[in-house]
Design an enzyme around this catalytic site. Structure first.
Site, PDB file in Angstrom:
ATOM      1  N   HIS A 135       0.823  -1.216   0.000  1.00  0.00           N
ATOM      2  CA  HIS A 135       0.000   0.000   0.000  1.00  0.00           C
ATOM      3  C   HIS A 135       0.857   1.266   0.000  1.00  0.00           C
ATOM      4  CE1 HIS A 135       0.900  -0.549   4.276  1.00  0.00           C
ATOM      5  NE2 HIS A 135       0.672   0.734   4.441  1.00  0.00           N
ATOM      6  N   TYR A 192      -8.116  -1.796   7.009  1.00  0.00           N
ATOM      7  CA  TYR A 192      -7.655  -2.658   8.097  1.00  0.00           C
ATOM      8  C   TYR A 192      -8.830  -3.368   8.773  1.00  0.00           C
ATOM      9  CZ  TYR A 192      -5.389  -4.091  12.456  1.00  0.00           C
ATOM     10  OH  TYR A 192      -4.919  -4.825  13.525  1.00  0.00           O
ATOM     11  N   GLU A 249      -1.862 -21.503  10.546  1.00  0.00           N
ATOM     12  CA  GLU A 249      -1.962 -21.391  11.999  1.00  0.00           C
ATOM     13  C   GLU A 249      -3.415 -21.589  12.418  1.00  0.00           C
ATOM     14  OE1 GLU A 249      -0.089 -18.540  15.398  1.00  0.00           O
ATOM     15  OE2 GLU A 249      -1.343 -17.540  13.905  1.00  0.00           O
ATOM     16  N   LYS A 255     -11.566 -16.306  22.731  1.00  0.00           N
ATOM     17  CA  LYS A 255     -11.417 -14.918  23.186  1.00  0.00           C
ATOM     18  C   LYS A 255     -11.913 -13.904  22.154  1.00  0.00           C
ATOM     19  CE  LYS A 255      -7.291 -15.896  25.988  1.00  0.00           C
ATOM     20  NZ  LYS A 255      -5.849 -15.550  26.194  1.00  0.00           N
ATOM     21  N   GLU A 325      -8.235 -13.368   9.500  1.00  0.00           N
ATOM     22  CA  GLU A 325      -7.675 -14.105  10.625  1.00  0.00           C
ATOM     23  C   GLU A 325      -8.506 -15.332  10.991  1.00  0.00           C
ATOM     24  OE1 GLU A 325      -7.034 -11.510  13.917  1.00  0.00           O
ATOM     25  OE2 GLU A 325      -5.624 -10.214  12.838  1.00  0.00           O
ATOM     26  N   LYS A 396       7.829  -7.429  10.952  1.00  0.00           N
ATOM     27  CA  LYS A 396       8.004  -6.679   9.752  1.00  0.00           C
ATOM     28  C   LYS A 396       9.188  -5.739   9.851  1.00  0.00           C
ATOM     29  CE  LYS A 396       4.316  -3.467  11.065  1.00  0.00           C
ATOM     30  NZ  LYS A 396       3.002  -2.936  10.653  1.00  0.00           N
TER      31      LYS A 396
END
Length: 426
Positions: A135, A192, A249, A255, A325, A396
Site C-alpha cells: 500500500h 484494516y 496457523e 477470546k 484471521e 516486519k
C-alpha cells in the site's frame, strides 16, 4: 584491401573477408538483441545456472558497518551501529525514482542484480507462487521481490486501489520488466480488519490459478514489509517434506467471539460492530482463529476459491471483524466436516507446523525496534534471534527505520543463497 593472385595470398584474403562478414553479422545481431531486451526480461531457466566456488564466496553489500558482528549480537558493536545510524543522513529512493529506473528494464535488472541465480534441478521442478500486498513504498516492495525472485516462480502484486498514483506507476513499471511478475487484475481498497484485506489475497490467488505458464505447487501470501529468513532452495526442501499439506496457523477463537457473533460494517475507514446478531455459521463448523499469512498448497487454494462449501463459509465471514484471521484457520480446523484437501490430518496439532512468518507481538516477545499496531518493526538488535528462527519470513521491517537492520539481513540472506549446503541452517 587488395587481393593478389598468388594462391596463398588469395586464401589469406578470403579468410579475412569471411571473418569480417561474420563479425559484422554477430555485431548486428547483438545490437538487435540488446534493443529487444531493453523493455523485457526473459531469462533462460531450462538448466541450473552454475556458479564457481570463487563466485560463491561471501559478498559484502554493506560497507560502512560489519553486518556479521551485528547478526552475531555483539552488544558493544550494536551500540556503535546505532550511533552510526543516528549520525548518518541516509538518502532513500522514492516511488518516482523506482519508476524512472524501471523504465529501462535491462539497466534496472543490472542495477538490482536480478540476473544472478543459482538454481538446482530440485528448485526448477518445484515452482512457487507468491502474492505481495503493498500500500506504500515501492522501494520496500522491490527489496522483498528481489529477495524471493526466481525466474521459474510466479508473483502477483496487489497495490491498494487507494494508494498513490506514484506507487501504482512504479509497481507497474517494475512488473513490466519480468514475464513472471504481474499486477493483480482486480484491486481492492484495503481497509484494516475488513473483508477487503482477505479479498486482495483471494484476487491474486484467482489470477495465479488462471495462469497456465507456471504450474506452481504452493502459494505464499506476503505483505511488502516482510523479508525472507530462508532461501528459495530451503523453502523448496521444507515444502517437499510437507508433501502437499498447507501450513496454516490454527488457534482457539474463544477470546474473539465479539468479532464474529455480530455483523460488522465499514464506517469511513474503520470496521465497526452493528446491533445485528449473525446467524450460526454453515455446516456446523467451529470457528478458529489464526494468522493472516500461510503457505497454501495448490489443491487447498483451488478448494478455497471454487468449492461451494468454502464459498458459503467465505460469504458468512464477509461482515465479521478481520475475516482474514478466521477464514484460513476455520477451513483447516473443519477439514473433517467439509472435506478440505491439502491439510494435515491432526487439526489443532498441525499448528506446530505453521512456518509462514515470525511476528513479535507486544508484551509477548522482546522488540529492539519499535511497535506499530502492537507488532514489532524489527531493529538491528533483533537480527540474532531472527536468523535462528524456523519460519520462512519475518514480519516486519521498514527500510527507512534503523536501515542497517534490513540491509544486514539482506546481506546475510544473499550470502546464504550462495552457500554450499543451503539447508544446513535448519
Amino acid at each position: 584491401m587488395v587481393c593478389v593472385r598468388l594462391r596463398g595470398k588469395l586464401i589469406q584474403c578470403a579468410f579475412f573477408v569471411t571473418t569480417l562478414v561474420l563479425f559484422f553479422f554477430h555485431y548486428v545481431n547483438f545490437l538487435n538483441q540488446r534493443k529487444l531486451s531493453k523493455n523485457r526480461y526473459t531469462p533462460n531457466v531450462q538448466t541450473p545456472r552454475l556458479i564457481s566456488w570463487k563466485q560463491r564466496s561471501p559478498r559484502r553489500l554493506v560497507f560502512d558497518i560489519d553486518c556479521q558482528r551485528i547478526i552475531g549480537g555483539d552488544k558493544i558493536y550494536l551500540d556503535y551501529a546505532r550511533r552510526v545510524m543516528k549520525s548518518k543522513e541516509y538518502e532513500f529512493s522514492n516511488d518516482a525514482d523506482m519508476k524512472i529506473k524501471a523504465k529501462h528494464c535491462s539497466r534496472f535488472l543490472e542495477i538490482y542484480d536480478y540476473g544472478y541465480f543459482f538454481l538446482s534441478k530440485e528448485e526448477l521442478e518445484f515452482p512457487l507462487a507468491y502474492t505481495i500486498l503493498t500500500h506504500k513504498d515501492a522501494v520496500q516492495t522491490e527489496k522483498l521481490l528481489r529477495a524471493i525472485y526466481r525466474p521459474h516462480n510466479i508473483y502477483c502484486i496487489h497495490v491498494d486501489k487507494s494508494s498513490s498514483a506514484s506507487l501504482h506507476n512504479a509497481m507497474a513499471a517494475i512488473a513490466s520488466c519480468f514475464p513472471n511478475v504481474f499486477i493483480v487484475s482486480k484491486t481492492e481498497d484495503v481497509i484494516y480488519a475488513s473483508f477487503s484485506r482477505l479479498k486482495a489475497d483471494l484476487n491474486c490467488m484467482t489470477d495465479l490459478l488462471r495462469r497456465t505458464d507456471v504450474h506452481w505447487k504452493y502459494v505464499v501470501n506476503l505483505p511488502s514489509q516482510e523479508y525472507p529468513l530462508k532461501t528459495n532452495a530451503e523453502i523448496v526442501k521444507i515444502l517437499k517434506l510437507f508433501n502437499g499439506s498447507s501450513s496454516i496457523e490454527v488457534l482457539s477463537s474463544n477470546k474473539y467471539h465479539h468479532r464474529f457473533e455480530r455483523s460488522h460494517k465499514v464506517v469511513g475507514n474503520k470496521v465497526k460492530p452493528t446491533n445485528k446478531k449473525k446467524k450460526l455459521p454453515p455446516y456446523g463448523i467451529t470457528i478458529a482463529k489464526g494468522s493472516v499469512y500461510g503457505v497454501f498448497s495448490r489443491s487447498f487454494v483451488n478448494y478455497s476459491l471454487n468449492d461451494v462449501r468454502a464459498q458459503k463459509i467465505l460469504k458468512w465471514f464477509e461482515d465479521t471483524y478481520s475475516p482474514d484471521e478466521f477464514f484460513w484457520a476455520t477451513l483447516s480446523k473443519n477439514s473433517h466436516l467439509i472435506n478440505v484437501p491439502g491439510l494435515f490430518s491432526d487439526g489443532f496439532n498441525g499448528n506446530r507446523l505453521w512456518i509462514a512468518a515470525t511476528v513479535s507481538w507486544k508484551d509477548k516477545r522482546n522488540c529492539h525496534g519499535k511497535y506499530v499496531r502492537f507488532i514489532c518493526v524489527f531493529g538491528i538488535g533483533d537480527l540474532k534471534e531472527l536468523v535462528s528462527q524456523n519460519t520462512l519470513f519475518a514480519n516486519k521491517f521498514y527500510h527507512d527505520y534503523q536501515p542497517l537492520a534490513l540491509k544486514c539481513l539482506e546481506e546475510w540472506h544473499y550470502n546464504k543463497t550462495l552457500s554450499q549446503i543451503p539447508f544446513d541452517s535448519l
